[in-house]
Design a protein around this motif. Structure first.
Motif, PDB file in Angstrom:
ATOM      1  N   HIS A 237     -41.882  58.711  44.308  1.00  0.00           N
ATOM      2  CA  HIS A 237     -43.023  59.309  45.014  1.00  0.00           C
ATOM      3  C   HIS A 237     -42.644  59.720  46.435  1.00  0.00           C
ATOM      4  O   HIS A 237     -42.989  60.831  46.881  1.00  0.00           O
ATOM      5  N   LEU A 241     -42.664  63.641  48.056  1.00  0.00           N
ATOM      6  CA  LEU A 241     -43.395  64.059  49.257  1.00  0.00           C
ATOM      7  C   LEU A 241     -42.462  64.654  50.305  1.00  0.00           C
ATOM      8  O   LEU A 241     -42.812  65.634  50.984  1.00  0.00           O
ATOM      9  N   GLU A 245     -42.687  68.479  51.836  1.00  0.00           N
ATOM     10  CA  GLU A 245     -42.791  68.703  53.286  1.00  0.00           C
ATOM     11  C   GLU A 245     -41.643  69.569  53.785  1.00  0.00           C
ATOM     12  O   GLU A 245     -41.841  70.462  54.628  1.00  0.00           O
ATOM     13  N   GLU A 362     -47.097  65.019  41.271  1.00  0.00           N
ATOM     14  CA  GLU A 362     -47.953  64.516  42.346  1.00  0.00           C
ATOM     15  C   GLU A 362     -49.424  64.816  42.096  1.00  0.00           C
ATOM     16  O   GLU A 362     -50.253  64.594  42.970  1.00  0.00           O
TER      17      GLU A 362
END
Length: 456
Positions: A237, A241, A245, A362
């Motif tokens: 996870h 992310l 980003e 996600e």
């Protein structure tokens, strides 16, 4: 006035590199005793002929190896009527007798040459100062070890983007979009042609994805060998992310390169051309960095940039070839990648595009009608399984493209996620939640876009 960070061709600064030294107890390795070795960052190396070496002992001690005529001819050069030997260098993959003190054990009597302590380099996560040896060229042995590695239960989530690195171009505290730093970056990109910048971006993207530069401790913590496998697992996870980003941050920086040009119209058109040329250098068959390609295309397709009608018209007028490549090649390629299709063969791709699978894992919903979204869902999941399965092949393809490459330390630093985060939002704003930072910077780009070409 800010110009684009991507511009005309230049030259790439080279960093010194130190080749790895390995032990060789075979008779063929004895021919290198008494020779000074020099490390050259190039891809080729030549050897002295065996007949030129001082003989000690019987012929059975010193193994005679046939030497190609080309290497003998290269080892002798004529200058002012005299012949002098070229400094002997170590051939590729040939071991020497210097044993690195990796285990910390004292040298033993049976060793021909005592161990020498290995110089401590900077870990790959730190971009300044540069490590003495290119770590992306020294992972072949670790890959062989990984083939025989037993499964290890994952211990914790792993991050490949450490947030607290010191930066050479930024102080401990900085404001957003500092003018002096932007001027320095402008000069850096002017010194490098798109192909060189693409290799810098490939190197940083491979490290951020966990394809290259993964330590044994990180492998043990995540239970798999690379980030391409980790991002498909529940404990990936944090990596997912970070990749999302990074993709958005690079796109924002690329859009700023265009919208920050408040000078003549031709200056903004040249900025667009620079981004198109960088995208072409990142496409499959070239550098093969698909996440980097997606970030550059994200900047070009951003609403604040795509609405600049006069700028795009000037691009088609002044740089027709780049405009045609953008419309006919890059846009269809990006559309296919977003739909979970497009090229993903490790031969032409060094780093695959993982954003569709990451967004799906996600919890993001797929756009479009239900039947099309279901088909796209299955295609994306199947592609993610293939990427995880082919992770070793992608690692080999990336290392092959980066072989012999010596990055500029400051340009490499400028392409990292942590640096871009500090550059765009400052040292204080960099710690804010990602959604808040994204919303604020989108408003900044909208204001800049309106100033350049107001709505009528």
């Amino acid at each position: 006035m800010e110009r684009t960070l991507l511009a005309n061709p230049g030259t790439t600064a080279h960093c010194p590199a130190r080749a790895r030294k390995r032990s060789d107890s075979q008779p063929a390795g004895l021919q290198h005793m008494g020779q000074p070795t020099e490390d050259h960052p190039g891809s080729g190396a030549s050897t002295m002929p065996a007949s030129a070496l001082p003989r000690t002992g019987s012929d059975s001690v010193l193994l005679k190896v046939p030497v190609p005529l080309g290497s003998i001819a290269d080892s002798l050069r004529a200058s002012d009527g005299q012949l002098h030997a070229k400094a002997p260098t170590k051939p590729p993959r040939t071991s020497s007798l210097m044993l690195p003190d990796a285990s910390g054990r004292p040298p033993t009597y049976c060793e021909l040459v005592p161990r020498v302590p290995r110089a401590q380099g900077t870990p790959p996560g730190h971009s300044c100062p540069e490590p003495e040896a290119p770590w992306w060229e020294t992972e072949e042995e670790e890959e062989e070890e990984e083939e025989n590695r037993c499964f290890a239960r994952p211990q914790a989530e792993v991050s490949f983007c450490p947030p607290d690195n010191p930066f050479c171009l930024l102080g401990s505290q900085n404001r957003p979009l500092e003018t002096e730093v932007l001027h320095t970056l402008h000069g850096l990109f002017l010194e490098h042609h798109p192909g060189s910048t693409a290799l810098h971006l490939l190197l940083v993207d491979c490290q951020a994805t966990g394809l290259l530069g993964v330590t044994k401790a990180q492998r043990g913590a995540m239970g798999v060998a690379s980030g391409l496998e980790l991002l498909t697992l529940p404990h990936g996870h944090r990596l997912r992310l970070e990749l999302l980003e990074r993709l958005e941050t690079l796109a924002l920086a690329g859009a700023l390169a265009v919208l920050g040009c408040a000078g003549p119209l031709e200056e903004r058109a040249a900025a667009l051309r620079g981004l198109v040329e960088l995208a072409l250098a990142l496409r499959p068959g070239a550098a093969g960095d698909l996440p980097g390609l997606a970030a550059v295309m994200g900047a070009l397709l951003m609403p604040q940039v795509s609405r600049l009608e006069r700028t795009w018209r000037q691009l088609r007028r002044s740089h027709t070839e780049a405009a045609l490549a953008f419309e006919q090649e890059l846009k269809p390629l990006m559309r296919a990648l977003d739909e979970g299709a497009g090229p993903c063969d490790p031969g032409e791709v060094a780093l695959p595009y993982v954003a569709p699978a990451v967004r799906l894992l996600e919890g993001e919903e797929l756009p479009g009608p239900l039947d099309e979204s279901c088909e796209r869902l299955l295609r994306t999941l199947h592609r993610a399984r293939l990427l995880a399965r082919d992770a070793p092949r992608f690692r080999e393809a990336a290392a092959r493209r980066l072989r012999g490459f010596r990055p500029h330390p400051e340009l490499r630093e400028a392409l990292t996620t942590g640096f871009l985060r500090r550059l765009l939002w400052g040292s204080r704003g960099a710690g804010a939640p990602w959604a808040t930072r994204l919303e604020k910077f989108q408003r900044v780009l909208s204001v800049l876009s309106q100033r350049l070409e107001p709505d009528h």
